[in-house]
Scaffold this active site. Structure first.
Site, PDB file in Angstrom:
ATOM      1  N   VAL A 139      64.153  17.113 -59.100  1.00 54.08           N
ATOM      2  CA  VAL A 139      65.580  17.233 -59.819  1.00 54.08           C
ATOM      3  C   VAL A 139      65.293  16.101 -60.969  1.00 54.08           C
ATOM      4  O   VAL A 139      64.860  15.173 -60.897  1.00 54.08           O
ATOM      5  CB  VAL A 139      66.494  16.610 -58.994  1.00 54.08           C
ATOM      6  CG1 VAL A 139      67.745  16.699 -59.330  1.00 54.08           C
ATOM      7  CG2 VAL A 139      66.741  17.575 -57.628  1.00 54.08           C
ATOM      8  N   LEU A 184      64.763  12.644 -61.227  1.00 54.86           N
ATOM      9  CA  LEU A 184      65.646  11.718 -60.692  1.00 54.86           C
ATOM     10  C   LEU A 184      64.928  11.656 -59.079  1.00 54.86           C
ATOM     11  O   LEU A 184      65.248  10.840 -58.349  1.00 54.86           O
ATOM     12  CB  LEU A 184      66.868  12.478 -60.514  1.00 54.86           C
ATOM     13  CG  LEU A 184      67.546  12.258 -61.833  1.00 54.86           C
ATOM     14  CD1 LEU A 184      69.110  13.192 -61.538  1.00 54.86           C
ATOM     15  CD2 LEU A 184      67.924  11.126 -62.128  1.00 54.86           C
ATOM     16  N   GLY A 185      64.189  12.683 -58.630  1.00 56.26           N
ATOM     17  CA  GLY A 185      63.635  12.689 -57.352  1.00 56.26           C
ATOM     18  C   GLY A 185      62.992  14.015 -57.138  1.00 56.26           C
ATOM     19  O   GLY A 185      62.996  14.988 -57.775  1.00 56.26           O
ATOM     20  N   GLY A 243      63.564  18.690 -51.113  1.00 54.47           N
ATOM     21  CA  GLY A 243      63.073  19.673 -50.452  1.00 54.47           C
ATOM     22  C   GLY A 243      62.573  20.920 -51.027  1.00 54.47           C
ATOM     23  O   GLY A 243      61.660  21.656 -50.669  1.00 54.47           O
ATOM     24  N   PHE A 244      63.378  21.331 -52.205  1.00 49.08           N
ATOM     25  CA  PHE A 244      63.327  22.624 -52.795  1.00 49.08           C
ATOM     26  C   PHE A 244      62.572  22.359 -54.120  1.00 49.08           C
ATOM     27  O   PHE A 244      62.680  23.431 -54.902  1.00 49.08           O
ATOM     28  CB  PHE A 244      64.458  23.274 -52.716  1.00 49.08           C
ATOM     29  CG  PHE A 244      65.155  23.481 -51.367  1.00 49.08           C
ATOM     30  CD1 PHE A 244      64.583  24.565 -50.647  1.00 49.08           C
ATOM     31  CD2 PHE A 244      66.135  22.392 -50.826  1.00 49.08           C
ATOM     32  CE1 PHE A 244      65.248  24.820 -49.430  1.00 49.08           C
ATOM     33  CE2 PHE A 244      66.477  22.587 -49.754  1.00 49.08           C
ATOM     34  CZ  PHE A 244      66.217  23.746 -48.815  1.00 49.08           C
ATOM     35  N   GLY A 245      62.344  21.207 -54.569  1.00 48.10           N
ATOM     36  CA  GLY A 245      61.669  21.011 -55.633  1.00 48.10           C
ATOM     37  C   GLY A 245      62.299  20.012 -56.439  1.00 48.10           C
ATOM     38  O   GLY A 245      63.093  19.030 -56.051  1.00 48.10           O
ATOM     39  N   ASP A 283      70.536  20.576 -43.120  1.00 45.95           N
ATOM     40  CA  ASP A 283      69.831  19.356 -43.412  1.00 45.95           C
ATOM     41  C   ASP A 283      70.386  17.994 -43.921  1.00 45.95           C
ATOM     42  O   ASP A 283      70.192  17.596 -44.997  1.00 45.95           O
ATOM     43  CB  ASP A 283      68.513  19.929 -44.480  1.00 45.95           C
ATOM     44  CG  ASP A 283      67.270  19.099 -44.798  1.00 45.95           C
ATOM     45  OD1 ASP A 283      67.188  18.201 -43.667  1.00 45.95           O
ATOM     46  OD2 ASP A 283      66.814  19.058 -45.710  1.00 45.95           O
TER      47      ASP A 283
END
Ligand SMILES: *[C@@H]1O[C@H](CO)[C@@H](O)[C@H](O)[C@H]1NC(C)=O
Ligand SMILES: *[C@@H]1O[C@H](CO)[C@@H](O)[C@H](O)[C@H]1NC(C)=O
Ligand SMILES: *[C@@H]1O[C@H](CO)[C@@H](O)[C@H](O)[C@H]1NC(C)=O
Ligand SMILES: *[C@@H]1O[C@H](CO)[C@@H](O)[C@H](O)[C@H]1NC(C)=O
Ligand SMILES: *[C@@H]1O[C@H](CO)[C@@H](O)[C@H](O)[C@H]1NC(C)=O
Ligand SMILES: *[C@@H]1O[C@H](CO)[C@@H](O)[C@H](O)[C@H]1NC(C)=O
Ligand SMILES: *[C@@H]1O[C@H](CO)[C@@H](O)[C@H](O)[C@H]1NC(C)=O
Ligand SMILES: *[C@@H]1O[C@H](CO)[C@@H](O)[C@H](O)[C@H]1NC(C)=O
Ligand SMILES: *[C@@H]1O[C@H](CO)[C@@H](O)[C@H](O)[C@H]1NC(C)=O
Length: 837
Positions: free
Chosen positions: A533, A525-526, A529-531, A644
């Site tokens: 999805v 899906l995208g 910032g943390f990995g 964020d």
């Protein structure tokens, strides 16, 4: 699996260990005649700021003379100057740095001269001494002179990769010598690399970044003497921190800068990967905070992947990978050093033998979605893709072609240096056809069956797993009634069923693999910032969003689980719900409810889709976000500061209700992890409040600031980041404020709703937005008063606001020297401590 962060971590540990070798300071700031420095001896500047001695940057036993911040000032080893960049010594105990014939010189273990200040002894006759100053400048003076005399030589005139406050970077008009900041070759080799920064020799007074001393890939834009900024570095408008000045006379031209607050520690360095970076040390979190970097995207650095046939991916913090059919030139490299040697063919191509009919000739690999390199030749529009292909095939040195209706046929010769994947806003990219040997193109197909087998076996294995799982659960269920909310029962939870407060459902990795089709690209899906999805489908066809964390949490597994459990308890209509997690092997995976309409930015900033968002919808979204933020600030059992908040973190459900995602990540990762990803800080530059940008200080008012920016974005339909490119208003708020001041507030409203909106509501929102983006945290309202204002009907009673932060030039705010990092360090950085209610 993404293992890069691990290797990065390992690397920094090694680097750190290399530095932890103790240095024995000889408790002086001076090297005098007949004194020398050797082994682990160092000298320290009078105020204890900097230290000079031998250091070892990598694993090899290569030692260099360098200057670094002393441990009391900057705990992370940070070298700012290197003497013998090109010629290391291998045994520091038998190498000597000393004064000889009026020069500072370095002899290696073989007593060979490897480095010298190279002064003509005639001009420096008599005794000299070298003094390390608190500015980080190493100066050579005549021994008899006092500290006010002009130095014979100083390291500030010979910078290596770092430009410190007080240093000058320019050129000498008499000798035509330009000072260069030159990158290291790589993270463990200080030898001059391919990237350099210098003052341009033309009239523009601009800095330029060059590759291989020739190819310019970035410019600062010209210097604007009235506002004291470079035109293309809008971050400099935040220059209540830095005082830049330009000096030119008949002998020389240079820039220099100082810090308004001399206690602040900041440096400007060119990274091994070709970015120029201004970094500021955050004492509270013990790390360098990236203030700005240019070019902004790592992928925009010329030839960043080091050579041919690799492609740079901007979403994974600028990493390079080889194109299909190509292999890396070096097998294993440090850290991000997939950037290094580029990639090469597995099989060499046949030069120009196009008509090979037996299938062993050359063919083309089709690479989709790329922004194409620039050094192409255009072959006109009339050609078809077929003839474009055959032109390339018949030319001996043609390496690639591309064809489309706009540019026609494009052909590349030689190295393919700057392929990159497009970012979200760059459009789709194009397809490029890269010449390759037929055997390499075929190889690709041979791999496939094994992949298919792997996937099939995962699927056929799944029923067994589920069956075994049921059995296990049954026995467990008998023993402990409350432990029954695992895996497949998730449906009930997500559908709004009761949730056992004590538990966070834990999924097996195999279930996750099955749900995402082994993290198939098609299900992605995208990239957050943390990995990445992924969309996943659990048993009973329940759709979920699966976030595969690419970083290690700063905490142990137990703490990580505890944090997750706390976060899972946060439940509000305007928060994306955490449904479960998976911690297995090296994987840390979070399972969230799935949002069919994706994120707000996709809708709001897309010209064709934004029409779906009428004013009523926008206002509901604004209210929803406000409620969600208020909840995490005030009414949840934990107090959470999002840190964020931005349009891409606002997800929309089927009815366009907003749901905030990624909250609590700061908790999961421990306090320092967010800033640790330096690209990220710059990436969300526009949403950061000044106190966060300056000091890394955050409170609820940071989220209020970000909310204000978001609010202005929703009303205007304009992306804050887009402003960042223009010189006149560095921010959306600055632009809106200029209009508002002139009584043209209505023009702030998005054209697509300007006619149809409720004008009073829209203007009220803009007003509230301005209140939220004020410079001083205390001036910004709390979220609860934001909600009162949003719901209130009387817009005349809104409080007045001050000029937005970051809106204009540096004089917008007085410098308050009392705002030092240390004042903030205790009371406010409390996010990692749970605050029970
Ligand atoms: C350094 O040593 C030489 C000879 O050993 C001596 O002549 C000279 O005076 C010394 N210089 C200083 C500054 O002590
Ligand atoms: C520094 O030395 C010069 C001459 O070498 C002298 O005129 C001046 O007064 C000295 N300054 C101080 C601060 O000692
Ligand atoms: C020069 O030395 C004097 C006395 O040694 C000291 O007070 C002064 O701060 C020094 N000046 C600089 C610029 O270092
Ligand atoms: C850099 O330029 C020099 C000529 O100026 C050339 O010989 C060298 O190959 C270039 N380096 C790379 C990596 O292209
Ligand atoms: C900025 O630097 C210049 C030159 O170094 C200096 O003259 C000026 O006083 C500085 N401004 C402030 C506000 O410190
Ligand atoms: C330029 O250099 C000359 C010769 O060294 C010197 O006399 C002159 O003062 C210098 N000018 C400036 C502005 O520093
Ligand atoms: C290509 O073909 C020519 C003759 O047509 C031959 O001389 C040459 O060796 C061939 N090159 C390769 C790499 O096969
Ligand atoms: C295919 O043709 C090339 C020359 O065109 C020749 O060198 C090669 O041996 C041939 N391969 C086969 C499998 O016939
Ligand atoms: C939102 O999602 C629903 C359900 O998937 C879909 O029918 C609708 O068109 C979407 N709306 C927008 C604006 O994308």
């Amino acid at each position: 699996m993404n293992t890069k962060p691990n290797s990065k971590f390992v690397f920094s540990v090694i680097l750190l260990c290399a530095f932890l070798e103790s240095h024995v300071s000889i408790a002086a700031d001076t090297i005098k005649e007949n004194h020398s420095l050797s082994g682990d001896q160092t000298i320290v500047s009078a105020g204890g700021m900097f230290e000079l001695g031998f250091f070892k940057p990598g694993q090899l036993s290569n030692y260099y003379i360098g200057i670094w911040y002393s441990k009391q000032v900057v705990s992370e080893s940070t070298v700012v100057w290197v003497a013998n960049r090109e010629i290391p010594v291998s045994d520091r105990f038998s190498s000597v740095l000393s004064i000889l014939d009026g020069n500072l010189v370095l002899f290696n273990e073989a007593k060979t001269l490897v480095w010298s200040t190279d002064l003509n002894s005639a001009t420096s006759s008599g005794s000299v001494q070298a003094v390390l100053l608190d500015s980080g400048n190493l100066v050579l003076r005549a021994g008899s002179s006092n500290n006010t005399s002009e130095p014979l030589w100083q390291s500030f005139d010979h910078p290596t990769h770092t430009w410190l406050p007080g240093g000058r970077l320019g050129f000498n008009k008499i000798t035509d010598h330009a000072q260069l900041l030159t990158s290291w070759k790589n993270l463990e080799d200080p030898a001059p690399g391919l990237y350099s920064l210098k003052l341009s020799l033309d009239e523009s007074n601009s800095y330029i970044l060059q590759w291989n001393r020739s190819k310019q890939y970035w410019t600062s834009g010209s210097w604007d003497e009235s506002s004291h900024i470079f035109n293309l570095v809008p971050e400099m408008r935040l220059n209540y921190i830095f005082n830049y000045s330009y000096v030119t006379n008949e002998n020389e031209s240079y820039f220099t800068y100082s810090l308004y607050d001399p206690r602040r520690v900041s440096r400007c360095s060119i990274s091994a990967l070709g970015q120029i970076q201004q970094l500021t040390w955050l004492d509270s979190s013990k790390q360098w905070n990236l203030f700005w970097a240019k070019p902004r995207q790592q992928c925009d650095v010329y030839a960043v992947c080091g050579g041919s046939f690799s492609s740079c991916n901007p979403t994974s913090s600028g990493s390079c990978k080889c194109l299909k059919g190509f292999k890396p030139n070096r097998q294993r490299d440090w850290d991000l050093q997939i950037y290094s040697g580029g990639c090469s063919r597995k099989t060499s191509v046949q030069c120009g033998n196009a008509t090979s009919t037996n299938g062993t000739g050359d063919g083309f690999l089709e690479i989709h979605r790329q922004l194409l390199p620039e050094n192409k030749q255009q072959y006109g529009y009339a050609l078809s893709i077929k003839s474009c292909r055959s032109i390339c095939l018949n030319e001996c040195h043609c390496t690639a072609y591309a064809y489309d209706s706009i540019d026609g046929c494009s052909i590349w010769h030689g190295d393919i240096l700057n392929l990159r994947e497009p970012e979200e806003n760059d459009g789709y990219g194009r397809t490029i056809y890269i010449r390759a040997a037929a055997s390499d193109i075929k190889k690709k197909r041979l791999i496939k069956p094994s992949l298919v087998i792997a996937i099939v076996s995962i699927f056929t294995g799944l029923p067994l797993v589920i069956f075994g799982y049921y059995l296990w659960k049954k026995t467990l269920g008998r023993k402990r009634e409350h432990r029954n909310r695992y895996g497949v029962t998730i449906n009930k939870l997500a559908a709004g069923g009761e949730r056992n407060d004590a538990e966070l459902p834990i999924f097996g990795l195999r279930a996750i693999i099955a749900a995402t089709n082994n993290f198939a690209e098609a299900n992605k899906l995208g990239e957050g910032g943390f990995g990445p999805v992924y969309k996943g489908i659990l048993a009973e066809n329940q759709e979920v969003a699966i976030k595969r964390l690419s970083k290690k949490s700063g905490q142990g597994q137990q703490e990580f689980m505890n944090e997750l459990k706390l976060i899972a308890k946060l439940q509000h209509t305007n928060l994306v719900r955490l449904l479960g997690c998976c911690i297995e092997d090296e994987e840390m995976i979070l399972i969230y409810e799935y949002m069919p309409n994706r994120s707000l930015d996709k809708l709001l900033f897309d010209a064709s889709e934004k029409t779906e968002l009428d004013w009523g919808g926008r206002f509901r979204i604004i209210e929803g976000i406000a409620q969600g933020v208020l909840y995490i600030h005030k009414y949840s059992r934990l107090k959470i500061i999002h840190r964020d908040l931005k349009a891409s973190n606002i997800l929309l459900d089927g009815a366009l209700n907003p749901k905030i995602s990624d909250f609590g990540m700061a908790r999961i990762f421990g306090i320092n992890q967010i800033e640790a990803n330096t690209n990220r800080v710059v990436g969300t530059y526009g949403y950061m409040s000044p106190e966060y940008a300056r000091y890394g200080h955050f409170s609820e008012k940071l989220d209020v600031f970000s909310f204000g920016v978001l609010l202005l974005e929703i009303v205007s339909g304009k992306k804050n980041a887009a402003f960042y490119r223009f010189e006149h208003s560095p921010t959306l708020a600055g632009w809106a404020w200029e209009l508002w001041k002139d009584g043209r507030g209505m023009e702030v409203i998005d054209e697509s709703v300007r006619e149809t909106c409720r004008l009073d509501e829209a203007l009220k929102c803009i007003h509230i937005g301005f209140l939220c983006v004020q410079e001083a945290p205390a001036d910004r309202p709390t979220m609860s008063s934001v909600i009162l204002m949003l719901q209130g009907t009387d817009s005349t009673s809104l409080p007045p606001f001050k000029e937005p932060a970051f809106s204009t030039h540096r004089n917008s705010t007085p410098v308050r020297s009392s705002q030092t990092p240390t004042i903030f360090s205790h009371n406010t950085v409390t996010i990692s401590l749970p605050e029970g209610r």
